[in-house]
Design a protein around this motif. Structure first.
Motif, PDB file in Angstrom:
ATOM      1  N   THR A 295     -14.681   5.104  38.248  1.00 60.86           N
ATOM      2  CA  THR A 295     -14.600   3.720  38.757  1.00 60.86           C
ATOM      3  C   THR A 295     -15.972   3.260  39.244  1.00 60.86           C
ATOM      4  O   THR A 295     -16.375   2.113  39.015  1.00 60.86           O
ATOM      5  N   LYS A 296     -16.689   4.189  39.880  1.00 62.44           N
ATOM      6  CA  LYS A 296     -18.089   3.875  40.244  1.00 62.44           C
ATOM      7  C   LYS A 296     -18.896   3.564  38.986  1.00 62.44           C
ATOM      8  O   LYS A 296     -19.655   2.586  38.938  1.00 62.44           O
ATOM      9  N   ASN A 297     -18.713   4.375  37.957  1.00 62.49           N
ATOM     10  CA  ASN A 297     -19.469   4.155  36.712  1.00 62.49           C
ATOM     11  C   ASN A 297     -19.153   2.788  36.115  1.00 62.49           C
ATOM     12  O   ASN A 297     -20.029   2.115  35.583  1.00 62.49           O
ATOM     13  N   LEU A 298     -17.872   2.409  36.217  1.00 67.62           N
ATOM     14  CA  LEU A 298     -17.480   1.102  35.677  1.00 67.62           C
ATOM     15  C   LEU A 298     -18.201  -0.013  36.444  1.00 67.62           C
ATOM     16  O   LEU A 298     -18.784  -0.925  35.837  1.00 67.62           O
ATOM     17  N   ALA A 299     -18.167   0.081  37.768  1.00 70.13           N
ATOM     18  CA  ALA A 299     -18.830  -0.952  38.577  1.00 70.13           C
ATOM     19  C   ALA A 299     -20.320  -1.018  38.237  1.00 70.13           C
ATOM     20  O   ALA A 299     -20.916  -2.093  38.124  1.00 70.13           O
ATOM     21  N   LYS A 300     -20.905   0.152  38.028  1.00 69.14           N
ATOM     22  CA  LYS A 300     -22.345   0.218  37.772  1.00 69.14           C
ATOM     23  C   LYS A 300     -22.676  -0.347  36.389  1.00 69.14           C
ATOM     24  O   LYS A 300     -23.613  -1.140  36.238  1.00 69.14           O
ATOM     25  N   ALA A 301     -21.877   0.044  35.396  1.00 73.21           N
ATOM     26  CA  ALA A 301     -22.130  -0.454  34.034  1.00 73.21           C
ATOM     27  C   ALA A 301     -21.910  -1.960  33.989  1.00 73.21           C
ATOM     28  O   ALA A 301     -22.651  -2.693  33.327  1.00 73.21           O
ATOM     29  N   GLU A 302     -20.888  -2.442  34.704  1.00 70.41           N
ATOM     30  CA  GLU A 302     -20.644  -3.892  34.723  1.00 70.41           C
ATOM     31  C   GLU A 302     -21.807  -4.622  35.376  1.00 70.41           C
ATOM     32  O   GLU A 302     -22.220  -5.691  34.923  1.00 70.41           O
ATOM     33  N   PHE A 303     -22.327  -4.038  36.445  1.00 64.77           N
ATOM     34  CA  PHE A 303     -23.454  -4.707  37.118  1.00 64.77           C
ATOM     35  C   PHE A 303     -24.663  -4.779  36.193  1.00 64.77           C
ATOM     36  O   PHE A 303     -25.313  -5.821  36.076  1.00 64.77           O
ATOM     37  N   MET A 304     -24.940  -3.682  35.506  1.00 62.15           N
ATOM     38  CA  MET A 304     -26.080  -3.657  34.573  1.00 62.15           C
ATOM     39  C   MET A 304     -25.879  -4.686  33.457  1.00 62.15           C
ATOM     40  O   MET A 304     -26.819  -5.369  33.048  1.00 62.15           O
ATOM     41  N   PRO A 362      -9.407  11.721  29.249  1.00 60.79           N
ATOM     42  CA  PRO A 362     -10.265  10.528  29.186  1.00 60.79           C
ATOM     43  C   PRO A 362     -11.349  10.528  30.272  1.00 60.79           C
ATOM     44  O   PRO A 362     -12.448  10.015  30.065  1.00 60.79           O
ATOM     45  N   LEU A 363     -11.025  11.148  31.414  1.00 65.53           N
ATOM     46  CA  LEU A 363     -12.023  11.168  32.495  1.00 65.53           C
ATOM     47  C   LEU A 363     -13.146  12.145  32.186  1.00 65.53           C
ATOM     48  O   LEU A 363     -14.306  11.922  32.544  1.00 65.53           O
ATOM     49  N   LEU A 364     -12.801  13.242  31.499  1.00 68.46           N
ATOM     50  CA  LEU A 364     -13.868  14.166  31.077  1.00 68.46           C
ATOM     51  C   LEU A 364     -14.788  13.496  30.064  1.00 68.46           C
ATOM     52  O   LEU A 364     -15.984  13.792  30.003  1.00 68.46           O
ATOM     53  N   THR A 365     -14.212  12.593  29.273  1.00 64.13           N
ATOM     54  CA  THR A 365     -15.063  11.846  28.339  1.00 64.13           C
ATOM     55  C   THR A 365     -16.091  11.039  29.120  1.00 64.13           C
ATOM     56  O   THR A 365     -17.285  11.043  28.796  1.00 64.13           O
ATOM     57  N   VAL A 366     -15.643  10.367  30.162  1.00 63.66           N
ATOM     58  CA  VAL A 366     -16.594   9.594  30.985  1.00 63.66           C
ATOM     59  C   VAL A 366     -17.594  10.550  31.641  1.00 63.66           C
ATOM     60  O   VAL A 366     -18.807  10.314  31.631  1.00 63.66           O
ATOM     61  N   ARG A 367     -17.077  11.638  32.164  1.00 58.64           N
ATOM     62  CA  ARG A 367     -17.950  12.570  32.907  1.00 58.64           C
ATOM     63  C   ARG A 367     -19.073  13.110  32.021  1.00 58.64           C
ATOM     64  O   ARG A 367     -20.210  13.265  32.464  1.00 58.64           O
ATOM     65  N   THR A 368     -18.743  13.423  30.775  1.00 54.76           N
ATOM     66  CA  THR A 368     -19.761  14.060  29.934  1.00 54.76           C
ATOM     67  C   THR A 368     -20.567  13.041  29.129  1.00 54.76           C
ATOM     68  O   THR A 368     -21.653  13.366  28.666  1.00 54.76           O
ATOM     69  N   LEU A 369     -20.043  11.826  28.980  1.00 49.17           N
ATOM     70  CA  LEU A 369     -20.765  10.827  28.181  1.00 49.17           C
ATOM     71  C   LEU A 369     -21.664   9.932  29.040  1.00 49.17           C
ATOM     72  O   LEU A 369     -22.734   9.505  28.598  1.00 49.17           O
ATOM     73  N   PHE A 370     -21.229   9.639  30.257  1.00 50.19           N
ATOM     74  CA  PHE A 370     -21.994   8.679  31.066  1.00 50.19           C
ATOM     75  C   PHE A 370     -23.434   9.127  31.337  1.00 50.19           C
ATOM     76  O   PHE A 370     -24.336   8.283  31.371  1.00 50.19           O
ATOM     77  N   PRO A 371     -23.684  10.440  31.482  1.00 49.67           N
ATOM     78  CA  PRO A 371     -25.091  10.856  31.647  1.00 49.67           C
ATOM     79  C   PRO A 371     -25.970  10.442  30.462  1.00 49.67           C
ATOM     80  O   PRO A 371     -27.176  10.297  30.616  1.00 49.67           O
ATOM     81  N   GLN A 372     -25.373  10.240  29.298  1.00 46.60           N
ATOM     82  CA  GLN A 372     -26.159   9.737  28.154  1.00 46.60           C
ATOM     83  C   GLN A 372     -26.144   8.210  28.115  1.00 46.60           C
ATOM     84  O   GLN A 372     -27.114   7.587  27.696  1.00 46.60           O
ATOM     85  N   LEU A 373     -25.022   7.620  28.521  1.00 48.29           N
ATOM     86  CA  LEU A 373     -24.893   6.162  28.399  1.00 48.29           C
ATOM     87  C   LEU A 373     -25.738   5.424  29.444  1.00 48.29           C
ATOM     88  O   LEU A 373     -26.317   4.380  29.157  1.00 48.29           O
ATOM     89  N   TYR A 374     -25.791   5.986  30.663  1.00 43.36           N
ATOM     90  CA  TYR A 374     -26.470   5.232  31.724  1.00 43.36           C
ATOM     91  C   TYR A 374     -27.970   5.046  31.466  1.00 43.36           C
ATOM     92  O   TYR A 374     -28.478   3.920  31.585  1.00 43.36           O
TER      93      TYR A 374
END
Ligand SMILES: Cc1cc2nc3c(=O)[nH]c(=O)nc-3n(C[C@H](O)[C@H](O)[C@H](O)COP(=O)(O)OP(=O)(O)OC[C@H]3O[C@@H](n4cnc5c(N)ncnc54)[C@H](O)[C@@H]3O)c2cc1C
Length: 499
Positions: A295-304, A362-374
């Motif tokens: 949820t933090k990642n979502l807020a952060k990606a939306e802000f960006m 699905p949460l592991l997908t976010v956990r392992t992908l967000f370090p590349q996406l951010y």
């Protein structure tokens, strides 16, 4: 009971030992390197008292206490949604740039509290301790930091062959004595307690036992001290020139334990490497934690994404095809993370003691992908901003002798100079500043080493057998088709020869 910002700030004025730049901090609520951050967190606590937000941010326990919603033990999908909306409200307040707002650890401790029997496997009292501690945190609305890893000394050796890692050196009737260091304690100067948990995989050997513990103690415990990295918070300048750096540097520290006595009632795992190794996964707490930080990642990606969209408008680049392509990548990140969070809620599974766990896949997908996406989101802001990121002056220029120049030459396609400066200072602070660099590093590592997480995903992916089998079933069908085709071909050839 929910605290006010003032009560929170007052709670930080204690005997805690925080060191920075070679000196001890007297009071984190007044020191210029820390005060703005403490006040930002205080704002989050105050939000809980805002009548228009209270229903969203808090709930009432069966005992009748109004407490923060991040302490809820979710019993249904609807509870998960409620908790996510609470976390999102706090995260949106900071653009998702304060990963360690207190809800992060609240969700941790709630997950462990719900699974108290797991800790009871090491002795009934440890199960009671974790449950009591969860209830204590919830009642007092405390802020926690945590440290999971041993100092980065020599990663090629097991922990017991190094002389830096915190270890149990003695036991008394009063508790365990711990000596050595741990890292990283983000938010430590702004926390009430520190949770010291196992994370790195420990060997199941006698040598590893002194390193296998979980406990939590007040920041102001005798013998416990913290050494901070240099602050990012600028000294001088206007807040608007450093919109994030000046308010949200949550700080990272090394925790040093010098013969620290941890009372037994605060010990949750004691010399049990196996329990330590399974603590996050087997309790189900990791599912809850991933739901919080996705949820933090979502807020952060939306802000960006919001920053990029505004920049595209501001300087008239939104019509270019490649600009649209870059922004569409950001949209994909937002929607991917959002969909994973939703899927985890819809496909939730039973957890300990009547709770539900958001689905981990699905949460592991976010956990392992967000370090590349951010880092890519950061890169896109740099690509779109180009020299605009370094052309904007500080806000003082708007009222200085060159104000007329600024007003004329710094205007954008759709916004006047002052708004353009505001926007591009935000863009600078999330893409180019020290703050931005630390955020990117945070996203790469805060939830563990991405390499080792990727290996674990490979090793533990539950659908492996099913998917491998499907391929072999398809191969078998193909062999059947092939056989039939061969038979047909043979029969055609035979008919041809006969004819
Ligand atoms: C900004 C920030 C904030 C953080 N906040 C917290 C916090 O509040 N609490 C907390 O507990 N932790 C925190 N962490 C620490 C985080 O948990 C670790 O960064 C993460 O677990 C990786 O460990 P490490 O940093 O020690 O990297 P290392 O383990 O030292 O790894 C360094 C490099 O070596 C490789 N490597 C090392 N050992 C191995 C191995 N055995 N196998 C394969 N590759 C290996 C890694 O892949 C990596 O590339 C934070 C980290 C950052 C960057």
């Amino acid at each position: 009971m929910i605290r006010t910002g003032r009560q929170y700030l007052d709670s930080l004025r204690d005997e805690r030992e925080i060191w920075i730049d070679g000196e001890q901090v007297r009071d984190v609520t007044t020191d210029p390197r820390f005060r703005p951050v403490a006040e930002s967190i205080a704002e989050l606590y105050d939000m809980q008292h805002d009548p228009s937000l209270q229903e969203k941010l808090t709930y009432t326990t069966p005992e009748g206490d109004r407490v923060g919603l991040s302490y809820i033990e979710p019993k249904s999908q609807a509870d998960l949604v409620r908790r996510r909306e609470m976390v999102k409200a706090w995260m949106d307040w900071t653009g998702g740039m304060m990963g360690r707002s207190p809800d992060f650890m609240n969700v941790h401790m709630t997950g462990f509290g719900s699974a108290f029997e797991y800790f009871g496997r090491g002795g009934e009292r440890f199960g009671k301790n974790i449950r009591n501690y969860y209830e204590y945190l919830r009642k007092n609305d405390l802020a926690l930091t945590h440290t999971l890893i041993n100092p980065q000394t020599d990663r090629s050796k097991p922990v017991h062959q190094q002389n830096t890692a915190a270890a149990i050196i003695k036991e008394t009737d009063a508790g365990i004595m711990v000596h050595g260091a741990r890292m990283i304690a983000t938010l430590a100067p702004f926390s009430n307690d520190i949770a010291v948990f196992p994370s790195t995989f420990l060997q199941l050997s006698d040598e590893a036992r002194p390193y296998a513990f979980a406990f939590s103690i007040p920041m102001a415990t005798k013998g416990l001290r913290f050494i901070c990295r240099p602050a990012i918070t600028p000294r001088g300048g206007r807040v608007q020139d450093y919109p994030f750096s000046s308010r949200l540097d949550e700080m990272d520290c090394v925790a040093i334990f010098e013969n620290v006595l941890v009372p037994w009632e605060r010990v949750f795992i004691h010399q049990e490497p196996k329990l330590g190794n399974g603590m996050f996964a087997e309790t189900g707490a990791m599912n809850q934690i991933m739901h919080q930080f996705a949820t933090k990642n979502l807020a952060k990606a939306e802000f960006m994404l919001g920053v990029a969209l505004n920049m595209a408008d501001a300087v008239g680049i939104g019509g270019f095809q490649h600009v649209q392509n870059y922004v569409h990548e950001m949209i994909n990140t937002v929607e991917l993370v959002r969909s994973c969070i939703r899927a985890s809620e819809v496909d939730c599974v039973p957890g300990p003691n009547g709770t539900v766990l958001p689905n981990e896949q699905p949460l592991l997908t976010v956990r392992t992908l967000f370090p590349q996406l951010y880092p890519r989101l950061v890169e896109i802001i740099q690509i779109l901003g180009a020299s605009g990121l370094v052309m904007v002056p500080s806000h003082e220029e708007l009222v200085g002798e060159r104000a007329a120049d600024v007003e004329r030459y710094y205007q954008g396609a759709t916004i006047p100079a002052d708004k353009r400066i505001e926007l591009f200072r935000i863009a600078w602070d999330v893409s180019c500043s020290s703050f931005a660099g630390r955020q990117t590093l945070y996203e790469r590592y805060f939830s563990g080493d991405p390499w080792r997480l990727a290996m674990l995903r490979y090793q533990n992916y539950p659908r492996q057998q099913e998917l491998k089998k499907r391929v072999w079933e398809f191969a078998d069908r193909t062999a059947e088709w092939d056989k039939r085709e061969q038979e047909r071909k043979d029969s055609r050839e035979k008919t041809h020869v006969t004819a």
